[in-house]
Design a protein around this motif. Structure first.
Motif, PDB file in Angstrom:
ATOM      1  N   GLU A  69       1.381  -0.790  -0.232  1.00 10.40           N
ATOM      2  CA  GLU A  69      -0.205   0.399  -0.153  1.00 10.40           C
ATOM      3  C   GLU A  69       0.765   0.796   0.054  1.00 10.40           C
ATOM      4  O   GLU A  69       0.750   2.082  -0.524  1.00 10.40           O
ATOM      5  N   ARG A  70       2.037   1.248   1.333  1.00  9.68           N
ATOM      6  CA  ARG A  70       3.089   2.453   1.375  1.00  9.68           C
ATOM      7  C   ARG A  70       3.346   2.492  -0.647  1.00  9.68           C
ATOM      8  O   ARG A  70       3.540   4.045  -1.435  1.00  9.68           O
ATOM      9  N   ALA A 127       2.392   1.624  -3.521  1.00 10.01           N
ATOM     10  CA  ALA A 127       1.721   1.911  -4.472  1.00 10.01           C
ATOM     11  C   ALA A 127       0.980   3.495  -4.126  1.00 10.01           C
ATOM     12  O   ALA A 127       1.074   4.619  -5.381  1.00 10.01           O
ATOM     13  N   ARG A 128       1.523   4.031  -2.936  1.00  6.91           N
ATOM     14  CA  ARG A 128       0.671   5.414  -2.698  1.00  6.91           C
ATOM     15  C   ARG A 128       2.080   6.268  -3.439  1.00  6.91           C
ATOM     16  O   ARG A 128       1.992   6.969  -4.201  1.00  6.91           O
ATOM     17  N   GLU A 129       3.422   5.875  -2.630  1.00  7.46           N
ATOM     18  CA  GLU A 129       4.446   6.981  -3.372  1.00  7.46           C
ATOM     19  C   GLU A 129       4.714   6.999  -5.231  1.00  7.46           C
ATOM     20  O   GLU A 129       5.409   7.668  -5.620  1.00  7.46           O
ATOM     21  N   LYS A 186       1.742   6.207  -7.060  1.00  9.36           N
ATOM     22  CA  LYS A 186       0.911   6.371  -8.308  1.00  9.36           C
ATOM     23  C   LYS A 186       1.409   7.417  -9.610  1.00  9.36           C
ATOM     24  O   LYS A 186       0.742   7.026 -10.384  1.00  9.36           O
ATOM     25  N   HIS A 224       0.783   0.302 -12.022  1.00  9.45           N
ATOM     26  CA  HIS A 224      -0.245   0.704 -11.718  1.00  9.45           C
ATOM     27  C   HIS A 224      -1.184   0.605 -13.176  1.00  9.45           C
ATOM     28  O   HIS A 224      -2.559   0.599 -12.632  1.00  9.45           O
ATOM     29  N   ASP A 252      -5.287   1.847 -14.085  1.00  6.13           N
ATOM     30  CA  ASP A 252      -5.068   3.525 -13.782  1.00  6.13           C
ATOM     31  C   ASP A 252      -4.897   3.660 -15.195  1.00  6.13           C
ATOM     32  O   ASP A 252      -3.800   4.122 -15.527  1.00  6.13           O
TER      33      ASP A 252
END
Length: 236
Positions: A78-79, A81-83, A85, A96, A102
């Protein structure tokens, strides 16, 4: 490096890969290492999830350490993926797009592979898998470009040849289909020649000429000199 991962003997290769990536990228200059790290955590999570519920008569604590591994893997996925994106790295854009559908990531990926900077043919093959749904001519160009980037014909997925042959059939370019079925036969011992032979007979194709073209393509692939323009494949 490893204290937040499971500590038992299971999933050792997956855990080792995460530790290796963490160790060699403690002060990363870019996001490039995060793509293999994401894949490593996916592989690790799949492994620890499979074994975390196995009962250990003598060491019940192993289930606890595996649960820790599951929690860590999910948190890190999760981390990361956020970083990443909005990352411009093509592999992360591809990640992504394929994991989260996306569209913006896909457009970044598409712009990159349309440039002259691509050196990994697999990126082009990935793009072709999308193009084939709407634009077969572009798909052919993309796959030809991918073939030109391989440095060892043994690394080429034979499905590329089958795809080119199928496109030939779809657009009723039977010469193209005949040639690429012939190429596929050279690298896939399981593929019988009956379909290619029947194709030549049904449409009265100049098989001698097309067999020579097939040979030229195979020679170019084996010598890592494939160039669709020089091989005049547009004239098929």
């Amino acid at each position: 490096m490893c204290t937040d991962l499971s500590l038992d003997a299971r999933c050792t290769p997956q855990r080792a890969e995460i530790i290796r990536l963490r160790y060699y990228n403690q002060e990363p200059d870019n996001d490039a290492f995060k793509y293999p790290l994401l894949l490593a955590f996916e592989s690790y999570l799949e492994c620890v999830q499979e074994v975390q519920h196995i009962e250990h008569v003598k060491r019940k604590g192993k289930e606890a350490t595996r649960l820790k591994g599951v929690i860590t893997a999910r948190r890190e996925l999760e981390r990361l993926a956020r970083e990443t994106k909005a990352s411009l790295d093509p592999y992360l854009s591809y990640y992504h797009w394929t994991r989260f559908n996306d569209k913006e990531a896909f457009h970044r990926f598409e712009r990159y592979v349309a440039s002259d900077r691509v050196s990994d043919p697999e990126l082009l093959v990935s793009l072709a898998s999308v193009q084939i749904k709407s634009d077969q001519n572009r798909t052919v160009d993309t796959l030809y470009r991918a073939l030109s980037l391989y440095t060892d014909s043994a690394d080429i997925d034979v499905s590329i040849y089958h795809s080119l042959a199928s496109i030939g059939l779809d657009v009723e370019n039977y010469r193209m289909a005949y040639v690429w079925y012939g190429v596929a036969e050279k690298y896939d011992d399981r593929l019988p020649d009956i379909q290619r032979i029947q194709l030549g007979e049904k449409f009265s194709l100049p098989t001698d000429i097309l067999d020579a073209v097939t040979g030229d393509i195979v020679s170019a692939l084996d010598s890592s000199t494939f160039n669709a323009e020089k091989l005049k494949l547009n004239k098929l």
